[in-house]
Design an enzyme around this catalytic site. Structure first.
Site, short mmCIF file in Angstrom:
data_model
loop_
_atom_site.label_atom_id
_atom_site.label_comp_id
_atom_site.label_asym_id
_atom_site.label_seq_id
_atom_site.Cartn_x
_atom_site.Cartn_y
_atom_site.Cartn_z
N ASP A 336 0.92 -1.12 0.12
CA ASP A 336 -0.06 0.16 0.11
C ASP A 336 0.92 1.17 -0.04
O ASP A 336 1.80 1.26 0.69
CB ASP A 336 -0.79 -0.09 1.18
CG ASP A 336 -1.89 1.13 1.33
OD1 ASP A 336 -2.64 1.26 0.65
OD2 ASP A 336 -1.54 1.98 2.35
N GLU A 366 1.62 0.14 -5.16
CA GLU A 366 1.09 1.58 -5.60
C GLU A 366 2.41 2.43 -5.64
O GLU A 366 2.84 2.86 -4.65
CB GLU A 366 -0.08 2.12 -4.55
CG GLU A 366 -1.36 1.33 -4.50
CD GLU A 366 -2.16 1.86 -3.53
OE1 GLU A 366 -3.38 2.19 -4.05
OE2 GLU A 366 -1.74 2.08 -2.41
#
Length: 780
Positions: A336, A366
């Site tokens: 994340d 990400e």
């Protein structure tokens, strides 16, 4: 002592249990004194599900050992007991802290727990193996929330919302369709990417037993508390620390037995809180990044960032992912907000996992942040090049669908002039930010923002018609009952009951993910896309509960043709390595763009790409609201259709010998050319090109004609001072046009178009072209 410079390299921090002794090690270089507090139970909980008093334990002083580590050996069997560390600083402050390296915890993570991990292994765990995977190019990812999978109250799951729901096999709907884990196997995905399954803060795990208590029952889990412990709300008994361990492993075994690997969504960029988080009480000021003013940095958007660039923070993250991979047999990790993790840390993670655990582990994340950060070495797109991990491709995502929450459109949703960006994504971003297609994760939607069905409705202006109301934090912003709003909505109003695949909304949704599943790179779809899942317009459903988030399994029966289409596309991808090339060089050699204009993208995977059994494969995406005619390269055996607007798969649905094909509106088509079969009448054209300087590098032919699409033909070899090229045309072609050019139109040999008359020849013709002349000479 400067704790920034103190480093401990052992892999034994935390409680190392055996039946005869337990060894406790805590890295706390600033502490004046550390005491182990042992407890018989989990403590007294208040109505919020918290334990605030920790002074009721047996306290034993620990020894200051080496490299900032405090040490204690306790003889005897401590299984079933709980513990915390009492930490005293030089200023006289005293704090009780759970172990950052906890392997087990009490309900809501209030205290660390001592467990015999082996005693909680399910039967057969010691022999449990990962499903085979040749490489990450073979992955098809399916992003899923544990609770969403089985929480539908109308579904037949016994263990709704739990890890154990994945162990329930043989489940069917009223018409015999597979649901649950059997559905995942039938769909054909290779990896289930689970939203956070470590112990997170916001869900009160005791609400099952105390429904009157406060706290949430649902959250996505991006609020870390104990990074090395499974989440208790997904277990059948969060008050028994070993149960969540066993049931998590049972889930892993069940998925592995179905041939499905598990990706774990990890959140090492921040914690839910700081003062009450897992680190600050142990080493104040060390684990969190600060800005130039000395305030907590907030690139996460939730109040803090972990300082991953510091040695012991980096070590913690590397130790943690390796622990999950080794102890729980996790097959990969999605990071994340990876932009908040320095690239050196990500590189070390990839290197150590691949070297020490398994080279097939998949690592991606990400490549962005949630806000401004003082971190200099951010892991953004491009920083992953040749480092063993991949990144989300938001360029491709936006090109396909448009913006994430609004009515902005992309290629599949009605926006023109997106063809070049689609082509870039189809190529696996190898001309954009990646050294290899294996470095890009291709997707249209995941848990964040509008899901695919709701996004397509938004771009069509059908949100109001569907009856969607504005939802925020699990509540209607205008007031009212959320359940009534959901039951009153009609998200599938635009879908006819007779021919589901002819609905414009369905066609656009399928086209969007069809592009993803037939592009180079690693594809990901969101759970329920294959069932036209809706979240009733909620673009941030992280705490909206089951009423919004639960997968409604009744939609498999209702939208079975959509499921079958997805299954067919996945089967096609898994059966043909041409869609799974592993290098930039392969892509540049074998992927030829045929058309990139007028809301159409078409390309060919040529010459047995990546060892495929099909000689050539043509993929066409038609984003126009009308049918199009697409010219095809001449094939001596004709083209077979594997995917059209109604069916997808690995077998021929149709066959064409025409040099054009009609592609229905808002659809995709895949055609292939096999070796063998009955040859069509054709003739071979050989062109010999002669230059006085003898320099042929970069020169090629551009040819066209009736029954022959415009195309580049490269010279194959040089013999006797001449460059030689050859190609096949239909037997009825009497005349072809050509231009001799340098590379991609850098220069022409002569300015005007030139033509060769093939005459009545039925088999082959050979001609000579001399540089500087628009004439040609027949040789044979």
């Amino acid at each position: 002592m400067n704790e920034w410079n103190v480093y401990y390299d052992g892999r034994d921090l935390g409680c190392n249990y055996s039946r005869t002794e337990s060894i406790f090690k805590l890295w706390a270089p600033k502490a004046e004194k550390v005491t182990l507090a042992l407890y018989q139970d989990a403590g007294s909980y208040n109505a919020e599900g918290e334990v605030s008093v920790h002074t009721d334990g047996l306290e034993i002083g620990m020894k200051k050992w080496k490299d900032g580590v405090w040490f204690l050996r306790f003889y005897g069997d401590l299984a079933g007991r709980y513990y915390m560390y009492k930490i005293e600083e030089t200023d006289g402050s005293i704090r009780y802290a759970a172990d950052p390296y906890s392997r087990a915890v009490s309900a809501n993570g209030a205290r660390s727990a001592i467990v015999d991990l082996k005693a909680w292994n399910p039967t057969g765990w010691e022999d449990e193996k990962r499903p085979p995977l040749e490489g990450s190019q073979d992955a098809v990812l399916y992003e899923l929330h544990v609770r969403d999978f089985s929480a539908d109250p109308t579904s037949p799951f016994e263990y709704k919302g739990k890890f154990k729901a994945f162990t329930e096999t043989g489940l069917r709907d009223g018409e015999g369709n597979r649901i649950g884990i059997d559905h995942l196997q039938e769909l054909g995905v290779t990896h289930v990417h689970l939203l956070p399954v470590f112990d997170f803060k916001t869900v009160n795990e005791l609400q099952v037993d105390h429904p009157e208590w406060t706290g949430q029952k649902y959250n996505w889990g991006y609020d870390p508390q104990h990074f090395n412990v499974p989440e208790g709300s997904y277990s059948t008994d969060p008050q028994m620390p070993g149960v969540r361990i066993r049931e998590f492993k049972e889930m892993v075994m069940a998925l592995h037995q179905k041939g499905i690997r598990i990706i774990m969504d990890v959140v090492y960029n921040h914690t839910f809180g700081v003062d009450d988080g897992p680190f600050e009480a142990v080493v104040p000021g060390y684990y969190y990044r600060k800005d130039a003013e000395g305030k907590l940095a907030n690139g996460s958007g939730v109040g803090n960032e972990l300082a991953t660039e510091r040695p012991m923070v980096r070590k913690y993250i590397v130790d943690s992912v390796r622990y999950w991979a080794e102890e729980y047999h996790i097959d990969g990790f999605r990071f994340d907000l990876m932009g908040l993790i320095d690239t050196d840390t990500m590189t070390q993670i990839a290197e150590e996992l691949h070297r020490e655990v398994d080279r097939s582990l998949l690592i991606y994340g990400e490549p962005w942040t949630g806000g401004n950060t003082p971190l200099q070495q951010q892991t953004l797109k491009g920083s992953q090049r040749s480092r063993g991990f991949a990144v989300f491709n938001d360029h491709f995502r936006g090109a396909i669908k448009g913006d994430s929450d609004g009515g902005g459109k992309g290629f599949a949703t009605g926006q023109p002039a997106q063809e070049a960006a689609i082509v870039e994504g189809v190529k696996g971003a190898v001309s954009d930010f990646a050294d290899s297609p294996l470095e890009t994760i291709n997707y249209v939607t995941v848990h964040d923002n509008l899901n695919l069905w709701d996004k397509v409705l938004m771009t069509q202006g059908l949100r109001s018609e569907a009856g969607f109301q504005e939802i925020r934090d699990g509540k209607l912003t205008g007031g009212g009952d959320l359940r009534e709003a959901v039951e009153g909505a009609d998200p599938y109003r635009s879908v006819g009951s007779d021919d589901i695949l002819q609905s414009e909304t369905v066609k656009r949704a399928i086209l969007a993910n069809g592009i993803v599943l037939t592009s180079q790179g690693i594809p990901m779809i969101q759970a329920g896309d294959e069932l036209l899942r809706t979240k009733y317009g909620d673009h941030n459903s992280y705490r909206s509960g089951d009423i919004i988030n639960a997968i409604r399994w009744e939609n498999k029966r209702r939208f079975k043709p959509v499921f079958d289409y997805y299954r067919g596309l996945i089967e096609l991808r898994k059966s043909h390595p041409a869609f799974r090339m592993t290098s930039k060089e392969q892509v540049e050699k074998h992927l030829e763009v045929l058309r990139s204009q007028d809301n159409t993208v078409a390309y060919m995977l040529r010459d047995f790409a990546n060892g495929d059994t099909w000689k050539n494969i043509i993929v066409i995406y038609n984003a126009n609201p009308l049918d199009i005619r697409m010219g095809l390269p001449f094939s001596i055996t004709g083209w077979k259709v594997a995917v059209n607007d109604k069916h997808a798969g690995n077998k021929a649905l149709d066959f064409t010998v025409d040099e054009q094909v009609s592609v229905p509106a808002l659809s995709m088509m895949v055609l292939y050319e096999e070796v063998g079969g009955t040859p069509r009448p054709a003739k071979r054209v050989e062109v010999q090109y002669e230059r006085p300087d003898g320099k042929y590098e970069g020169w090629n032919l551009w040819v066209w004609g009736t029954g022959l699409r415009e195309q580049r033909v490269d010279f194959e070899r040089v013999e006797h001072g001449r460059a030689i090229a050859s190609f096949t045309v239909p037997v009825y072609v009497k005349r072809i046009g050509y231009i001799v050019r340098l590379n991609d139109w850098e220069e022409k040999d002569v300015d005007q178009d030139c033509f060769i008359d093939l005459g009545q020849s039925q088999s082959a013709i050979s001609v000579l072209i001399r540089s500087g002349s628009d004439d040609w000479k027949k040789i044979s």
